[in-house]
Enzyme design. Sequence first.
Site, PDB file in Angstrom:
ATOM      1  N   HIS A 164     -34.889  11.045 -11.219  1.00 38.83           N
ATOM      2  CA  HIS A 164     -35.678  11.851 -10.274  1.00 38.83           C
ATOM      3  C   HIS A 164     -36.160  11.014  -9.082  1.00 38.83           C
ATOM      4  CE1 HIS A 164     -35.789  14.841 -13.515  1.00 38.83           C
ATOM      5  NE2 HIS A 164     -36.190  13.863 -14.304  1.00 38.83           N
ATOM      6  N   SER A 285     -28.756   2.002  17.682  1.00 35.26           N
ATOM      7  CA  SER A 285     -29.267   3.192  18.361  1.00 35.26           C
ATOM      8  C   SER A 285     -29.158   3.004  19.866  1.00 35.26           C
ATOM      9  CB  SER A 285     -30.728   3.423  17.977  1.00 35.26           C
ATOM     10  OG  SER A 285     -31.356   4.352  18.850  1.00 35.26           O
ATOM     11  N   LYS A 291     -32.846  -0.695  15.670  1.00 38.49           N
ATOM     12  CA  LYS A 291     -32.220   0.088  14.599  1.00 38.49           C
ATOM     13  C   LYS A 291     -30.917  -0.539  14.097  1.00 38.49           C
ATOM     14  CE  LYS A 291     -32.988   3.526  13.032  1.00 38.49           C
ATOM     15  NZ  LYS A 291     -32.590   4.835  13.564  1.00 38.49           N
ATOM     16  N   GLU A 298     -23.385   7.429   5.739  1.00 35.25           N
ATOM     17  CA  GLU A 298     -23.717   8.788   6.151  1.00 35.25           C
ATOM     18  C   GLU A 298     -22.459   9.611   6.419  1.00 35.25           C
ATOM     19  OE1 GLU A 298     -26.325   8.323   9.455  1.00 35.25           O
ATOM     20  OE2 GLU A 298     -27.957   7.492   8.237  1.00 35.25           O
TER      21      GLU A 298
END
Length: 478
Positions: A164, A285, A291, A298
């Site tokens: 979880h 970025s 970043k 992804e």
Amino acid sequence: MTSSTSTNRTSLWGGRFSGGPAEALARLSVSVQFDWRLAPYDLAGSRAHARVLAHAGLLDAEELGKMLAALDDLEAACASGAFRPTVEDEDVHTALERGLLERLGTLGGKLRAGRSRNDQVATDLRLYLRDHARGVALRLVELADALVEQAERHVETPAPGMTHVQHAQPVTFGHWLLAHVQPLLRDLERLRDWDARAAVSPLGSGALAGSSLPLDPVQVAKELGFATAAPNSMDAVADRDFVAEFLFVTAMIGVHLSRLGEEVVMWTSQEFGWVELDDAFATGSSIMPQKKNADIAELARGKSGRLIGGLMTVLTMLKGLPLTYDRDMQEDKEPAFDAVDQLQLVLPALAGMISTMTVRADRLAAAAPVGYTLATEVADWLVRKGVPFREAHEITGKLVALCVARDCALDEVSDEDLAAISDHLDPDVRSVLSVKSALAARTTYGSTGPGPVADQLAAAADKLITWRTWSEESVVPR
């Protein structure tokens, strides 16, 4: 609506029509822009079909020699780009027949005897997918190898195992990485199982009823690397189970890659900080200079939706079709081609990302006991003393509640407080309240202890050697 015709057009049908197809129909029907990749497989089928025609006495030895030479020349021209489909070619079969007629004249027309585009395309697509399934398998092996190599470095590295997305019990990070190898091994098994079912040749089934010519579908099947010929000609041209099943396997691969990608996204976040990606396998970025994004992970997540969508497309297309061939089946190829293309893109990128990432073992080890992950060790310790697990669970829960209230660790509770919680708790319980002892105690098959993890590594490495050999086999005759 006007019709368009061309004296230069090569058509595989039309004798009973007084004119050519309308432009709108021609645009809708054309598939050569995506099925051209089937050309090498169609030519392989043509060579096998030419030989069976000669065996049946429908081509003499000289004609067969010329036919095979022309097919070889055409294949070389296709490979070099000297021969390409034109806007007038409806599909790969039409284009290749045009190329054959250019080389042989009327002799080229003899090759069409005893076969139809219906059994041709079903054969071509099986050959293509069987060939490319091995390419996908090889990429899966490379990703699994990368995970195994990382796992070898972290056989004893503690980490907080989760359920979880909450800290649950200590595990070794090597065990965690190997948990992503196991589904890839199952995917490889699925590809091989699929291949065994797909190794059935439709060639010789004609449009749907077989042929009255004395052909030998079994011999053609063997020449093309299939295990056997289709036992029912109607099913052979209507069957697209092999496409749907292939797309299920690729969708399942996509799901497994997505789960791995999601974990990498978490591991590399500031909140976790367990993994640092190599600059070559991360992006930045356009507005935030600090970043460093796990874009490969992804994109792997995103590709899973595309792969699942391809499966849904084919299943939905097939669900209401009557026997035998229907033009709806033209929609089977693009999802299959796309699944191959997307996996060939994402798998090498994931393998590179995994093989070059840096694991911050110190942060993993520091996080391993956080969240009272050693509570189960207390319950198991009580069970070994003869306390029923139901009662042991209750006692341990009270111990955790005390620690939460006092914001202290399990091993910081005083002897007096232990005794107050239960007569079964005594200072000896502290012997199990370390991550190292918790991991060392996991010695059973498949568990997270260093010994079982080493066994898993050895077994996975052996399996991957076998899978690499299988994936490098060629199933398409040259």
